[in-house]
Write an enzyme that holds these catalytic residues in place. Structure first.
Site, PDB file in Angstrom:
ATOM      1  N   ASP A  82     -34.746 -29.126  41.967  1.00 50.84           N
ATOM      2  CA  ASP A  82     -33.372 -29.320  41.509  1.00 50.84           C
ATOM      3  C   ASP A  82     -33.077 -28.346  40.365  1.00 50.84           C
ATOM      4  OD1 ASP A  82     -30.875 -30.615  41.313  1.00 50.84           O
ATOM      5  OD2 ASP A  82     -31.632 -32.053  39.834  1.00 50.84           O
ATOM      6  N   HIS A  83     -31.988 -27.630  40.452  1.00 50.10           N
ATOM      7  CA  HIS A  83     -31.567 -26.681  39.394  1.00 50.10           C
ATOM      8  C   HIS A  83     -32.656 -25.682  39.026  1.00 50.10           C
ATOM      9  CE1 HIS A  83     -27.685 -28.521  38.618  1.00 50.10           C
ATOM     10  NE2 HIS A  83     -28.275 -29.699  38.674  1.00 50.10           N
ATOM     11  N   HIS A 178     -22.425 -33.895  35.374  1.00 51.31           N
ATOM     12  CA  HIS A 178     -23.757 -34.470  35.136  1.00 51.31           C
ATOM     13  C   HIS A 178     -23.758 -35.507  33.999  1.00 51.31           C
ATOM     14  CE1 HIS A 178     -25.155 -30.771  37.273  1.00 51.31           C
ATOM     15  NE2 HIS A 178     -25.949 -31.671  37.816  1.00 51.31           N
ATOM     16  N   SER A 214     -23.461 -39.608  40.065  1.00 50.63           N
ATOM     17  CA  SER A 214     -23.779 -41.005  39.731  1.00 50.63           C
ATOM     18  C   SER A 214     -22.493 -41.780  39.445  1.00 50.63           C
ATOM     19  CB  SER A 214     -24.705 -41.071  38.509  1.00 50.63           C
ATOM     20  OG  SER A 214     -26.043 -40.849  38.905  1.00 50.63           O
ATOM     21  N   ASN A 254     -26.315 -35.792  44.925  1.00 53.38           N
ATOM     22  CA  ASN A 254     -27.362 -35.887  43.903  1.00 53.38           C
ATOM     23  C   ASN A 254     -27.110 -37.024  42.921  1.00 53.38           C
ATOM     24  OD1 ASN A 254     -28.227 -33.485  44.988  1.00 53.38           O
ATOM     25  ND2 ASN A 254     -28.349 -32.403  43.046  1.00 53.38           N
ATOM     26  N   ASP A 256     -29.142 -38.978  39.589  1.00 53.11           N
ATOM     27  CA  ASP A 256     -30.256 -39.139  38.661  1.00 53.11           C
ATOM     28  C   ASP A 256     -29.915 -40.214  37.625  1.00 53.11           C
ATOM     29  OD1 ASP A 256     -32.462 -38.911  37.078  1.00 53.11           O
ATOM     30  OD2 ASP A 256     -32.040 -36.914  36.333  1.00 53.11           O
ATOM     31  N   THR A 257     -28.746 -40.059  37.008  1.00 49.50           N
ATOM     32  CA  THR A 257     -28.348 -40.979  35.931  1.00 49.50           C
ATOM     33  C   THR A 257     -28.397 -42.443  36.379  1.00 49.50           C
ATOM     34  OG1 THR A 257     -26.950 -39.277  34.957  1.00 49.50           O
ATOM     35  CG2 THR A 257     -26.447 -41.548  34.360  1.00 49.50           C
TER      36      THR A 257
END
Ligand code: G3H
Ligand code: 13P
Ligand code: ZN
Length: 309
Positions: A82-83, A178, A214, A254, A256-257
């Site tokens: 990722d990134h 993000h 998220s 995507n 993550d949070t």
């Protein structure tokens, strides 16, 4: 059973009008929670690691854990960088068995982004690995990139970028962001579906990726705060917008949070309710359970990829 690339996953997702969840992993419990959630929903899944995650776990440990997850569950799993900030990080991941990499050149000017992405694509394709790139800038914090505003992806530039780089999927900026604090609390988030539609019509069949997706569930924040966290002003992407994007050209979403919040809620609850608890399996296990629940909800209610194995 082995790790897979995202190629067939995306072809099926595009045709079936759903998206594959790409969840960030940082330790064993997170991997297990995600994979068990995906298995329960009979869905493929993408496990992705940032440069920071690789530094924390180590690529060899990560690959060994993911191999174990594949062997235990039998579901299709892609292991993705990722990134990725540079070719060197991409090379390390490919040497360690990743099946997919992102090169994030969104911080460079357009020509430089094309040049560097093309270099990564050439290297990765020769190894049988697929590449995601990014065009446009998301608000919030990206690895090595900090931005307070969105620079939406230009559809014509997206076409030129895909044709010039031979990249396999493209992350675009249409209003996601993000982290846990995506928008001011009174701001009404709105994804730019007109941009997504234009890109879809100019690049039919081409898989689009959404980062910063998220939902930042207020109930989970409430649990965190009830058990001692101090999280104020967090705000995410409305799930109905993600559901709509999943039915369009978006094949990878995507998150993550939301995993971080679930893990934090689970751990905090155990530690506060049972202050004498010192067994890490008890509190990490509670975090793992909440991640499994979360991933099941995302797959069933947002991504639409249940029963697609
Ligand atoms: O988009 C970034 C991901 O949330 C990864 O974050 O660099 O803190 O691991 P990280
Ligand atoms: P969130 O911060 O919205 O979870 O986004 C994560 C992400 O885009 C990882 O690449
Ligand atoms: Zn991202």
């Amino acid at each position: 059973m082995a790790l897979v690339t995202t190629k067939k996953m995306f072809e099926k997702a595009y045709k079936g009008k759903y998206a594959i969840g790409a969840f960030n992993v940082n330790n064993m419990e997170i991997i297990q929670g995600i994979v068990e959630g995906a298995r329960a929903q009979k869905s493929p899944v993408i496990l992705q690691a940032s440069k920071g995650a690789l530094k924390y776990i180590g690529p060899r440990y990560l690959k060994a854990m993911v191999d174990a997850a594949v062997a235990d569950t039998g579901i299709d799993i892609a292991l993705h960088l990722d990134h990725g900030p540079d070719l060197n990080t991409v090379k390390i991941c490919i040497e360690n068995g990743f099946t997919s990499v992102m090169f994030d050149g969104s911080r460079y000017d357009y020509e430089e982004n094309v040049r560097k992405t093309r270099e990564v694509v050439k290297y990765a394709h020769a190894c049988g690995v697929v590449v995601e790139a990014e065009l446009g800038v998301l608000a919030g914090v990206e690895d090595n990139v900090q931005s307070n505003m969105n620079i939406y992806t230009d559809p014509d530039q997206a076409v030129d970028f895909v044709n010039s780089t031979d990249v396999d999927s493209l992350a675009i900026a249409i209003g996601t962001s993000h982290g846990a604090f995506k928008f001011p609390v009174n701001f009404k988030p709105q994804l730019k579906f007109d941009i997504l539609e234009k890109i879809q019509s100019k690049l039919p069949g081409f898989p689009i990726v959404l980062h910063g997706a998220s939902a930042v569930d207020p109930d989970t924040i409430e649990v965190c705060n009830k058990y001692g966290a101090k999280i104020a002003g967090a705000k995410g992407i409305p799930v109905e917008m993600l559901r709509k994007a999943s039915s369009m050209a978006v094949c990878k979403i995507n998150m993550d949070t939301d995993l971080r919040l679930a893990m934090t809620a689970g751990i905090r609850k155990v530690l506060v309710e049972k202050p004498s608890e010192i067994d890490p399996r008890k509190y990490l296990g509670a975090g793992r359970n909440l991640i499994k629940e979360l991933v099941e909800k995302k797959i069933g209610g947002v991504l639409g990829s249940s029963n697609t194995l």
